[in-house]
Scaffold this motif. Structure first.
Motif, PDB file in Angstrom:
ATOM      1  N   PHE A  62     111.762 -28.771 -36.679  1.00 12.34           N
ATOM      2  CA  PHE A  62     111.321 -28.996 -35.307  1.00 12.34           C
ATOM      3  C   PHE A  62     109.846 -28.597 -35.204  1.00 12.34           C
ATOM      4  CE2 PHE A  62     115.857 -27.963 -35.139  1.00 12.34           C
ATOM      5  CZ  PHE A  62     116.345 -29.113 -34.526  1.00 12.34           C
ATOM      6  N   HIS A  63     109.031 -29.491 -34.684  1.00 13.44           N
ATOM      7  CA  HIS A  63     107.589 -29.252 -34.586  1.00 13.44           C
ATOM      8  C   HIS A  63     107.261 -28.264 -33.472  1.00 13.44           C
ATOM      9  CE1 HIS A  63     107.114 -31.530 -30.821  1.00 13.44           C
ATOM     10  NE2 HIS A  63     107.992 -32.389 -31.316  1.00 13.44           N
ATOM     11  N   GLY A  64     106.053 -27.716 -33.525  1.00 13.67           N
ATOM     12  CA  GLY A  64     105.580 -26.817 -32.496  1.00 13.67           C
ATOM     13  C   GLY A  64     104.868 -27.557 -31.374  1.00 13.67           C
ATOM     14  N   GLY A  65     104.282 -26.764 -30.473  1.00 13.99           N
ATOM     15  CA  GLY A  65     103.573 -27.348 -29.338  1.00 13.99           C
ATOM     16  C   GLY A  65     103.898 -26.687 -28.020  1.00 13.99           C
ATOM     17  N   GLY A  66     104.441 -25.487 -28.061  1.00  7.81           N
ATOM     18  CA  GLY A  66     104.712 -24.729 -26.840  1.00  7.81           C
ATOM     19  C   GLY A  66     105.754 -25.354 -25.936  1.00  7.81           C
TER      20      GLY A  66
END
Length: 280
Positions: A62-66
């Motif tokens: 799962f990617h980040g990005g807040g």
């Protein structure tokens, strides 16, 4: 816990990276969830000599990005690498505030749906349902850690008899703590203890490897040490690597990319997900 001195130990691996260090593997896209008009997809990377008659161990990123933005492409290199090592690797979409107006709780539901989908359709996907690891960076690491540690926060319309809990975790500067001392407290609207991995570790927590930079100003490094301590207290494995002087999202940049990927490889070898030595 291991502290890595960046210039001394890692500089030698810098020249080994390059895009040539990882075979180019194209992802197949599979839709795993539809909510209203939103279609969420899994981007599936398979070994180059994939055999549909074999069963493969799996990792879901799962990617980040807040929980606000970001893209599955953030983990395309890690996914391609682990596919080249004989796993099925997946980078998953989930709902985001900037695109869908959704909350971190919605993102958690989607992460649990993604893992449940892979386990439910393990036979069709040629995946071993008992060897599904999950990983991610920052907010994506938070989603993986929630799936590994927190019961509940599930979608209401799914078959909950199929577990959404990963069997192992590979975490890159994850958001562990959603309290006032951590990250995202205001976004949780008083429900931070429900969704904070650090506050929900219990016996049976999946074996975990985690990477943090000591100068991370987004996800406090102290949370990584507390997480490690609590994991030890419940009898679960937690391999913590601290990179001296590194800041947030360091793991996708040279020279850290290669080193963290090698350590993640060795961790998965130790658990039986793959075999042999790292190839990067």
């Amino acid at each position: 816990m291991k502290i890595i001195l960046t210039l001394g130990l890692l500089l030698g691996s810098y020249t080994l990276l390059g895009q040539t260090g990882i075979p180019k593997i194209e992802a197949e896209t599979i839709q795993y969830k539809t909510i209203d008009t939103i279609n969420l997809k899994l981007h599936v990377y398979r070994p180059e000599n994939f055999d549909k008659n074999k069963i493969y161990n799996c990792i879901i990123f799962f990617h980040g990005g807040g929980w606000n933005g970001g893209s599955h492409k953030a983990f395309r290199r890690q996914s391609a690498y682990f596919a080249s090592r004989g796993m099925i690797a997946i980078s998953a979409d989930y709902r985001l505030f900037n695109t869908h107006g959704t909350s971190p709780f919605d993102a958690v539901e989607d992460a649990k749906s993604a893992i449940r989908y892979v386990r439910k359709y393990a036979k069709e996907l040629c995946v071993n349902p008992n060897m599904i690891a999950s990983g991610g960076g920052s907010a994506g690491g938070h989603l993986a850690a929630v799936c590994g540690n927190i019961v509940g926060l599930e979608p209401s319309d799914e078959d909950l008899s199929i577990s959404s809990k990963p069997n192992a975790l590979v975490l890159f500067n994850p958001v562990y703590d959603n309290s006032k001392d951590g990250f995202g407290y205001r976004r949780m609207e008083g429900r931070h203890l429900e969704i904070s991995p650090l506050h929900n570790i219990s016996k049976g927590a999946p074996p975990t490897i985690a990477f943090f930079g000591t100068k991370d100003k987004t996800t406090p490094v102290v949370s990584s040490k507390t997480y490690e301590k609590k994991m030890n207290e419940v009898g679960s494995r937690c391999d913590l690597f601290l990179y001296e002087g590194a800041e947030h999202s360091f793991f996708n940049r040279n020279p850290y990319f290669t080193e963290t990927l090698r350590e993640a490889d060795r961790f998965l070898v130790s658990l039986g997900y793959i075999s042999g030595k790292p190839t990067i």
